[in-house]
Design a protein around this motif. Structure first.
Motif, PDB file in Angstrom:
ATOM      1  N   LEU A 271       1.363 -13.136   5.144  1.00 52.19           N
ATOM      2  CA  LEU A 271       1.676 -12.037   6.061  1.00 52.19           C
ATOM      3  C   LEU A 271       2.899 -12.400   6.880  1.00 52.19           C
ATOM      4  O   LEU A 271       3.150 -13.567   7.163  1.00 52.19           O
ATOM      5  CB  LEU A 271       0.502 -11.773   7.010  1.00 52.19           C
ATOM      6  CG  LEU A 271      -0.779 -11.188   6.443  1.00 52.19           C
ATOM      7  CD1 LEU A 271      -1.714 -10.802   7.583  1.00 52.19           C
ATOM      8  CD2 LEU A 271      -0.511 -10.005   5.549  1.00 52.19           C
ATOM      9  N   TYR A 272       3.667 -11.403   7.255  1.00 59.64           N
ATOM     10  CA  TYR A 272       4.751 -11.636   8.204  1.00 59.64           C
ATOM     11  C   TYR A 272       5.013 -10.352   8.982  1.00 59.64           C
ATOM     12  O   TYR A 272       4.622  -9.265   8.550  1.00 59.64           O
ATOM     13  CB  TYR A 272       6.023 -12.110   7.496  1.00 59.64           C
ATOM     14  CG  TYR A 272       6.641 -11.110   6.546  1.00 59.64           C
ATOM     15  CD1 TYR A 272       7.629 -10.240   6.988  1.00 59.64           C
ATOM     16  CD2 TYR A 272       6.251 -11.053   5.215  1.00 59.64           C
ATOM     17  CE1 TYR A 272       8.209  -9.331   6.119  1.00 59.64           C
ATOM     18  CE2 TYR A 272       6.805 -10.149   4.334  1.00 59.64           C
ATOM     19  CZ  TYR A 272       7.799  -9.283   4.794  1.00 59.64           C
ATOM     20  OH  TYR A 272       8.351  -8.377   3.936  1.00 59.64           O
ATOM     21  N   ASP A 273       5.635 -10.490  10.141  1.00 59.14           N
ATOM     22  CA  ASP A 273       5.924  -9.326  10.979  1.00 59.14           C
ATOM     23  C   ASP A 273       7.392  -8.955  10.864  1.00 59.14           C
ATOM     24  O   ASP A 273       8.268  -9.826  10.873  1.00 59.14           O
ATOM     25  CB  ASP A 273       5.581  -9.638  12.441  1.00 59.14           C
ATOM     26  CG  ASP A 273       4.090  -9.918  12.598  1.00 59.14           C
ATOM     27  OD1 ASP A 273       3.300  -9.199  11.967  1.00 59.14           O
ATOM     28  OD2 ASP A 273       3.742 -10.874  13.319  1.00 59.14           O
ATOM     29  N   LYS A 274       7.618  -7.673  10.720  1.00 60.61           N
ATOM     30  CA  LYS A 274       8.996  -7.192  10.669  1.00 60.61           C
ATOM     31  C   LYS A 274       9.029  -5.778  11.217  1.00 60.61           C
ATOM     32  O   LYS A 274       8.182  -4.960  10.864  1.00 60.61           O
ATOM     33  CB  LYS A 274       9.519  -7.208   9.221  1.00 60.61           C
ATOM     34  CG  LYS A 274      11.033  -7.012   9.121  1.00 60.61           C
ATOM     35  CD  LYS A 274      11.531  -7.043   7.672  1.00 60.61           C
ATOM     36  CE  LYS A 274      11.476  -5.668   7.058  1.00 60.61           C
ATOM     37  NZ  LYS A 274      11.878  -5.646   5.639  1.00 60.61           N
ATOM     38  N   VAL A 292       3.432  -2.721   3.608  1.00 57.09           N
ATOM     39  CA  VAL A 292       3.003  -2.725   5.003  1.00 57.09           C
ATOM     40  C   VAL A 292       1.483  -2.594   5.063  1.00 57.09           C
ATOM     41  O   VAL A 292       0.898  -1.731   4.408  1.00 57.09           O
ATOM     42  CB  VAL A 292       3.654  -1.563   5.775  1.00 57.09           C
ATOM     43  CG1 VAL A 292       3.044  -1.417   7.155  1.00 57.09           C
ATOM     44  CG2 VAL A 292       5.152  -1.793   5.883  1.00 57.09           C
ATOM     45  N   LEU A 293       0.847  -3.482   5.811  1.00 59.89           N
ATOM     46  CA  LEU A 293      -0.600  -3.371   5.997  1.00 59.89           C
ATOM     47  C   LEU A 293      -0.942  -2.753   7.347  1.00 59.89           C
ATOM     48  O   LEU A 293      -1.915  -2.017   7.467  1.00 59.89           O
ATOM     49  CB  LEU A 293      -1.277  -4.743   5.866  1.00 59.89           C
ATOM     50  CG  LEU A 293      -1.308  -5.369   4.476  1.00 59.89           C
ATOM     51  CD1 LEU A 293      -2.147  -6.631   4.482  1.00 59.89           C
ATOM     52  CD2 LEU A 293      -1.842  -4.397   3.428  1.00 59.89           C
ATOM     53  N   VAL A 294      -0.154  -3.121   8.364  1.00 56.81           N
ATOM     54  CA  VAL A 294      -0.369  -2.520   9.682  1.00 56.81           C
ATOM     55  C   VAL A 294       0.947  -1.934  10.160  1.00 56.81           C
ATOM     56  O   VAL A 294       1.957  -2.628  10.230  1.00 56.81           O
ATOM     57  CB  VAL A 294      -0.873  -3.558  10.706  1.00 56.81           C
ATOM     58  CG1 VAL A 294      -1.147  -2.879  12.046  1.00 56.81           C
ATOM     59  CG2 VAL A 294      -2.129  -4.250  10.196  1.00 56.81           C
ATOM     60  N   LYS A 295       0.919  -0.653  10.447  1.00 55.38           N
ATOM     61  CA  LYS A 295       2.122   0.041  10.874  1.00 55.38           C
ATOM     62  C   LYS A 295       2.535  -0.386  12.275  1.00 55.38           C
ATOM     63  O   LYS A 295       1.729  -0.956  13.021  1.00 55.38           O
ATOM     64  CB  LYS A 295       1.874   1.557  10.877  1.00 55.38           C
ATOM     65  CG  LYS A 295       1.554   2.122   9.518  1.00 55.38           C
ATOM     66  CD  LYS A 295       1.432   3.628   9.584  1.00 55.38           C
ATOM     67  CE  LYS A 295       0.011   4.055   9.262  1.00 55.38           C
ATOM     68  NZ  LYS A 295      -0.194   5.501   9.365  1.00 55.38           N
ATOM     69  N   SER A 296       3.772  -0.093  12.628  1.00 54.52           N
ATOM     70  CA  SER A 296       4.265  -0.475  13.955  1.00 54.52           C
ATOM     71  C   SER A 296       3.483   0.246  15.048  1.00 54.52           C
ATOM     72  O   SER A 296       3.444  -0.186  16.187  1.00 54.52           O
ATOM     73  CB  SER A 296       5.763  -0.189  14.075  1.00 54.52           C
ATOM     74  OG  SER A 296       6.023   1.151  13.718  1.00 54.52           O
TER      75      SER A 296
END
Length: 543
Positions: A271-274, A292-296
């Motif tokens: 996982l990573y955040d972008k 994307v697993l979790v939207k902004s």
RNA sequence: GCUCCGGUAGCUCAGCUGGAUAGAGCAACGGAUUUCUAAUCCGUAGGUCACAGGUUCGAGCCCUGUCCGGAGUACCA
């Protein structure tokens, strides 16, 4: 006979020190080529570096078979070995069917195993459409097949009542509600425009007339969900589908299963955040791009709960898991499967059946489907128009991977040309003969019937057809394809009608032969009825 | 562009993990009923299995490429 030949030939191959894994038996297309045939000699030709004919000769040389089952065998160019069944075997099989009755065709492959079939799984945002219908019938029939193969089957409906779509639904209902109260509120962008929401709004208004635009959206959302689920469940019931489990996606949040998946994947470094969103490095797992697993916004995409849900499916310990999806969800499952893989979970037992779209034809013209529901597109309307039996048959008469053209004119024809009635007529015709027999004092007496009298050409053909039934079920089970069953039943009906035209069943001058034929017809009717039961189609006594 | 599904008789489609002369329904044409339901049966006609290569004893089926139709390729589900 298939089992007998398989074990005998395997033993013979072992005796000669030849490989046994290539052994195949099939039913020849032409009767002159016997009842069963093997191509083993040709399959071994390369390994043994000898001609197929030589191999066949050596294999069969001095090979004795039970004459009560196999009458004879022949070796034919280029190396086929054809087996012919004995008359005794044939009549013994008819007795077997008569004894099995409602159980005839059931298999043992899935004995002691569990299976789960997930199908429909439409979110409660609107009535089931013609497109859902295909999946509904496909899934239910496949579940029936698995159940007949011995599995303990769970029919499951997975739905999502959290998230953006349901919020939009609530807002859409609120807009309709306010509209009824004379306030003009525009539908939210991407909201649900279907007229069914107006009906829902009407009943909400009569139950709770005092709601205002300031009220919580949840009131509308919950009411919409419950009303629409009632509509969906009633459609399912009309078509004979009952789910064992309605699995609510929301429970995955409440039990922390969603977070667990994120934790595991994060631990694996996948996982990573972008841009404020959480991404799944699917590109490292052979998928074209990261997902994307979790939207902004903080909300998960559908993939995350799907993964968590499948992780639960694995944990629930099914021996077989079947997911039925429409072609528009085709890209969803590789992500799910690869996630299971990296979490070191079992996934080989998960099968995905993808079905292509349905096109409705009326008067040879394509009926345009629109979300605004200008033409009829709901499953309910389809059932209204052609009836549940026809709907079920037409939905599964073609392979799931083919586009389905649903010809309404053909489906509605009650008298002729409609394959459903052709099948049902075969069943009713047999009942009619039984009634006639009783009138004339000739009841089916299976115990005392002399089945050895059943040796005419079309009689034998009819018996052979009934004997294929368990093979067809097994074929459907292996391939997870249900369309072979309607094809088979159609052939069985044809064999019956042919038999009927050629021979007279009730013949007072030949009571013994009549009894034998009545016993055969009972076996045929059992087969037809069991097949129709798997398809979820009624088997009428008269038409 | 890439991924998945499909392309077989005029139409709709089968073709069972590579087998024997490619099948069925509908439509067309011709026949069968003093007889258990004619909602049936029989016959005729209809094919370059999209195209081109390849693999092998054998390809509608497997491999490569091309063409056509559909679906997908989202911080929708």
């Amino acid at each position: 006979m298939f089992e007998y030949l398989t074990t005998q030939l395997t033993a013979r191959l072992e005796q000669l020190g030849w490989p046994t894994d290539r052994l195949q038996l099939s039913r020849p297309k032409k009767a002159e080529n016997g009842d069963w045939a093997s191509n083993i000699a040709m399959a071994l030709a390369r390994d043994l570096k000898r001609s197929p004919m030589q191999i066949a000769e050596e294999l069969m040389d001095g090979f004795t078979l039970d004459s009560g089952i196999v009458e004879k065998f022949e070796i034919l160019n280029p190396g086929f070995i054809n087996f012919f069944q004995s008359a005794d075997y044939l009549t013994a099989q008819v007795r077997h069917i008569l004894k099995e009755k409602d159980e005839y065709g059931k298999g043992a492959f899935g004995k002691g195993k569990t299976a789960q079939v997930e199908f429909v799984s439409a979110n409660p945002t609107g009535p089931l459409t013609v497109g859902h219908g295909r999946q509904t019938v496909l899934g239910d029939t496949l579940a029936n097949i698995l159940s007949w193969s011995g599995y303990d089957v769970t029919r499951e409906y997975y739905f999502n009542n959290a998230g953006r779509q349901m919020r939009l639904l609530g807002e859409s209902l609120k807009a309709r509600y306010m509209e009824l109260k004379g306030e003009s509120i525009t539908l939210p962008d991407g909201g649900y425009e279907g007229m069914y929401l107006l009906d829902v709004a009407n009943s909400l208004l009569s139950e709770k007339p005092d709601l205002t635009a300031d009220d919580e959206i949840d009131i509308f959302k919950t009411y919409a969900e419950e009303s629409i689920f009632a509509i969906i469940k009633s459609s399912l019931e009309r078509i004979g589908v009952v789910h064992d489990v309605f699995y609510n996606e929301r429970s995955l949040y409440e039990t922390g299963k969603i977070d667990e998946v994120l934790d595991i994947l994060r631990e694996k470094g996948l996982l990573y955040d972008k841009d404020g969103a959480t991404w799944f490095k699917t590109s490292e797992l052979g998928i074209e791009q990261d997902r994307v697993l979790v939207k902004s916004s903080g909300e998960p995409t559908y993939r995350l709960p799907d993964i968590a849900y499948h992780r639960e499916k694995v944990a629930r310990g099914f021996d077989l898991v079947v997911d039925i999806f429409g072609a528009d969800h085709i890209d969803a499952y590789p992500d799910v499967l690869s996630a299971l893989k990296v979490m070191d979970l079992k996934h080989e037992h998960i099968e995905v059946v993808i079905h292509q779209f349905v096109t409705l034809l009326r008067s040879g013209e394509v009926v345009k489907m629109s979300t605004r529901k200008a033409n009829f597109v709901t499953l309910d309307e389809l059932i209204d128009e052609v009836g549940a039996d026809v709907v079920r048959y037409f939905y599964i008469m073609r392979s799931a991977s083919s586009h389905l053209n649903f010809d309404l004119d053909l489906a509605k024809r009650q008298t002729d040309e409609n394959p459903v009635f052709y099948l049902q007529y075969a069943h009713a015709r047999i009942s009619s003969i039984f009634r006639r027999g009783l009138e004339r004092g000739l009841a089916s007496d299976t115990e005392n019937a002399d089945l050895s009298l059943l040796d005419e050409e079309f009689t034998v053909a009819l018996i052979n057809k009934t004997l294929e039934f368990p093979e067809v079920i097994d074929h459907c089970r292996r391939a997870l394809e249900v369309h072979h069953l309607p094809s088979y039943l159609f052939e069985l009906a044809t064999a019956l009608h042919k038999f009927y035209t050629e021979y007279k069943v009730i013949d007072l001058d030949a009571p013994e032969l009549s009894k034998a034929r009545l016993a055969l017809l009972e076996a045929v009717q059992i087969t037809l009825r069991n097949g129709l039961r798997i398809l979820g189609i009624s088997a009428p006594e008269q038409m």
